[in-house]
Motif scaffolding. Structure first.
Motif, mmCIF file in Angstrom:
data_model
loop_
_atom_site.group_PDB
_atom_site.id
_atom_site.type_symbol
_atom_site.label_atom_id
_atom_site.label_comp_id
_atom_site.label_asym_id
_atom_site.label_seq_id
_atom_site.Cartn_x
_atom_site.Cartn_y
_atom_site.Cartn_z
ATOM 1 N N LEU A 160 1.211 -0.826 -0.118
ATOM 2 C CA LEU A 160 0.365 -0.656 0.075
ATOM 3 C C LEU A 160 0.614 1.465 0.351
ATOM 4 N N ASP A 161 0.707 1.998 -1.186
ATOM 5 C CA ASP A 161 0.997 3.271 -1.292
ATOM 6 C C ASP A 161 0.066 4.589 -1.282
ATOM 7 N N ILE A 162 0.126 4.691 0.943
ATOM 8 C CA ILE A 162 -0.779 5.946 0.282
ATOM 9 C C ILE A 162 -0.493 7.324 -0.592
ATOM 10 N N ARG A 163 -0.809 7.975 -1.564
ATOM 11 C CA ARG A 163 -0.141 8.796 -2.440
ATOM 12 C C ARG A 163 -0.767 10.273 -2.166
ATOM 13 N N ALA A 164 -2.148 9.923 -1.212
ATOM 14 C CA ALA A 164 -3.292 11.698 -1.407
ATOM 15 C C ALA A 164 -4.329 11.029 -0.428
ATOM 16 N N VAL A 165 -4.909 11.989 0.559
ATOM 17 C CA VAL A 165 -5.962 12.156 1.190
ATOM 18 C C VAL A 165 -6.297 13.378 0.497
ATOM 19 N N ALA A 166 -8.504 12.949 0.623
ATOM 20 C CA ALA A 166 -8.625 14.347 0.581
ATOM 21 C C ALA A 166 -10.267 13.888 1.086
ATOM 22 N N ASP A 167 -10.679 15.898 1.288
ATOM 23 C CA ASP A 167 -12.138 15.851 2.450
ATOM 24 C C ASP A 167 -12.875 17.044 1.755
ATOM 25 N N ILE A 168 -13.977 16.619 1.350
ATOM 26 C CA ILE A 168 -14.703 18.484 1.338
ATOM 27 C C ILE A 168 -14.382 19.361 2.211
ATOM 28 N N ASN A 169 -14.008 18.791 3.516
ATOM 29 C CA ASN A 169 -13.611 19.755 4.546
ATOM 30 C C ASN A 169 -11.931 19.975 4.217
ATOM 31 N N PRO A 170 -11.488 20.816 3.644
ATOM 32 C CA PRO A 170 -10.036 21.003 3.635
ATOM 33 C C PRO A 170 -9.028 20.494 4.858
ATOM 34 N N ALA A 171 -9.675 21.274 5.918
ATOM 35 C CA ALA A 171 -8.841 21.294 6.913
ATOM 36 C C ALA A 171 -8.966 20.269 7.686
ATOM 37 N N ARG A 182 -5.102 15.380 8.795
ATOM 38 C CA ARG A 182 -4.554 13.970 9.334
ATOM 39 C C ARG A 182 -3.840 13.776 8.720
ATOM 40 N N ALA A 183 -3.521 14.161 7.076
ATOM 41 C CA ALA A 183 -2.587 14.364 6.263
ATOM 42 C C ALA A 183 -1.032 15.104 7.283
ATOM 43 N N ALA A 184 -1.247 15.762 8.005
ATOM 44 C CA ALA A 184 -0.113 15.903 8.944
ATOM 45 C C ALA A 184 -0.117 15.313 10.135
ATOM 46 N N GLU A 185 -0.652 14.384 10.831
ATOM 47 C CA GLU A 185 -0.662 13.355 11.357
ATOM 48 C C GLU A 185 0.072 12.027 11.298
ATOM 49 N N PHE A 186 0.212 12.125 10.126
ATOM 50 C CA PHE A 186 0.567 10.450 9.104
ATOM 51 C C PHE A 186 1.503 10.655 8.430
ATOM 52 N N GLY A 187 1.483 12.179 7.693
ATOM 53 C CA GLY A 187 2.736 12.648 7.076
ATOM 54 C C GLY A 187 2.497 11.992 5.316
ATOM 55 N N VAL A 188 1.459 12.026 5.089
ATOM 56 C CA VAL A 188 0.966 12.154 3.770
ATOM 57 C C VAL A 188 0.837 13.515 3.126
ATOM 58 N N ARG A 189 0.313 13.845 1.955
ATOM 59 C CA ARG A 189 0.467 14.256 1.032
ATOM 60 C C ARG A 189 -1.801 14.706 1.236
ATOM 61 N N ALA A 190 -2.357 16.184 1.439
ATOM 62 C CA ALA A 190 -3.489 15.997 1.210
ATOM 63 C C ALA A 190 -3.997 17.303 -0.229
ATOM 64 N N VAL A 191 -4.456 17.006 -0.517
ATOM 65 C CA VAL A 191 -4.810 17.574 -2.192
ATOM 66 C C VAL A 191 -6.551 17.700 -1.308
ATOM 67 N N ASP A 192 -6.564 18.261 -3.752
ATOM 68 C CA ASP A 192 -8.254 18.579 -3.109
ATOM 69 C C ASP A 192 -8.988 17.357 -3.868
#
Length: 365
Positions: A28-39, A44-54
């Motif tokens: 599993l290669d977690i490439r990005a996370v997204a949510d209708i609530n950008p915050a 969550r991206a900061a917590e797990f060291g992944v990239r947040a996108v729209d």
């Protein structure tokens, strides 16, 4: 090992468990996370060291092969269809959808494009449940007779920070907790043939006691106590009750009865737990789990198995056919309660293949 790119949509309460467990599965290669609530995505991206996108970016990313859909239940099919339209496989948190017809539409759309659908729960792949599967398959229980399945609690407003969706259309104890129990029963006993059920809604409002919104009153629109019987294709009859109305109970989560023995199966919302077996004429005995994934929360194992399926061109266990069958069974309880008749289950499904080896080395049978 070829890694498979994963994009996560929906960063609510359950997403932390998935992101934590994903670290156990190298494919599993977690490439990005997204949510209708950008915050929410950024936190969550900061917590797990992944990239947040729209949202647009995550569906457009060519390096993402599977969308992990962790939105609320009533958005599961909508987000799944968007993933399919973007050429992605989709793995959804349970249930597959809140309406059987919509779940079937998702599977049909995926088949038309040669894409895969997967869905939680994956807890039946846990070591204790796989050990239970081995006991059933060994014939130690004899001919399957029946069983019991119980989840009963006072309601999720006690602990969940945003519990309203549990009491909206598409919520309730059957759609929320039923997937764990029914999926594990299909794993053990095979497909369901008929359902007879009843439901009640004793209160029209609930008061939240979780600290985030303590004292807030929310409406109830769905049955909160559902009970009935599952008739399996092999003839076994299983009594089931799912409830948000009960202060407490002493029933074990799952019991499986056969002509030659009885098996107590631990909570199907967890991967481990103590198995017990009683041979006819004998005494109760604890059964040691001899399978992996019984010692923690591996709530990404179904996704990892699907990723291996994509990479190795083999079937995956937490597949769309299984999830659609379970959704039809759950919806049948409502139909049975409304009509007063037993409901025939039409969707075909095969028992998932047993998980006979660890996923950590990428070798499954």
């Amino acid at each position: 090992m070829r890694k498979v790119g994963i994009g996560i949509v929906g960063l609510g309460n359950i997403s932390a468990a998935y992101l934590k467990a994903a670290k156990d599965f190298p494919i599993l290669d977690i490439r990005a996370v997204a949510d209708i609530n950008p915050a929410a995505a950024a936190a969550r991206a900061a917590e797990f060291g992944v990239r947040a996108v729209d949202m647009d970016a995550i569906f457009a990313d060519p390096e993402i092969e599977i969308i992990l859909n962790l939105t609320i239940p009533k958005a599961h099919v909508e987000v799944g269809l968007r993933a399919i339209a973007a050429g992605k496989h989709v793995y959804s948190e349970k249930p597959l959808g809140v309406v059987f017809a919509e779940g079937r539409k998702l599977l049909e759309a995926a088949r038309e494009k040669g894409l895969r659908v997967g869905s939680a729960p994956d807890t039946f792949l846990g070591g204790s449940h796989q050990s239970a599967r081995h006991i059933v398959d060994s014939g130690r229980l004899g001919q399957a007779v029946g069983g019991t399945a119980y989840f009963m609690c006072p309601g999720h407003e006690r602990w969940h920070p945003n519990p309203g969706f549990y009491y909206e259309a598409g919520g309730g104890p059957m759609l929320d907790m039923g997937p764990y129990y029914i999926t594990d029963l299909v794993n053990l006993l095979g497909p369901v043939a008929r359902v007879a059920g009843f439901g009640s809604m004793l209160r029209t409002t609930r008061t939240i006691t979780a600290k985030e919104r303590e004292g807030e009153v929310i409406p109830v629109h769905v049955p909160t106590h559902v009970s009935g019987t599952l008739q399996f294709a092999n003839g076994a009859l299983v009594q089931i009750t799912m409830s948000f109305d009960v202060a407490g109970h002493k029933h074990v989560p799952l019991e499986i009865y056969g002509t030659e023995g009885t098996l107590i199966v631990p909570d199907p919302n967890h991967f481990g737990g103590q198995l017990q077996y009683l041979a006819k004429g004998g005494e109760w005995a604890d059964i040691d789990t001899d399978q992996p994934y019984a010692d923690g929360n591996y709530r990404s194992i179904g996704l990892a198995d699907m990723a291996h399926g994509v990479a190795e061109n083999r079937p995956h266990r937490c597949n769309g056919d299984l999830a659609l069958h379970v959704l039809e069974v759950m919806e049948a309880f409502q139909r049975s309660a409304e009509t007063g008749q037993a409901i025939e289950i039409a969707t075909p499904v095969e028992r998932p293949a047993p998980l006979s080896q660890s996923l950590r080395d990428g070798k499954l049978q």
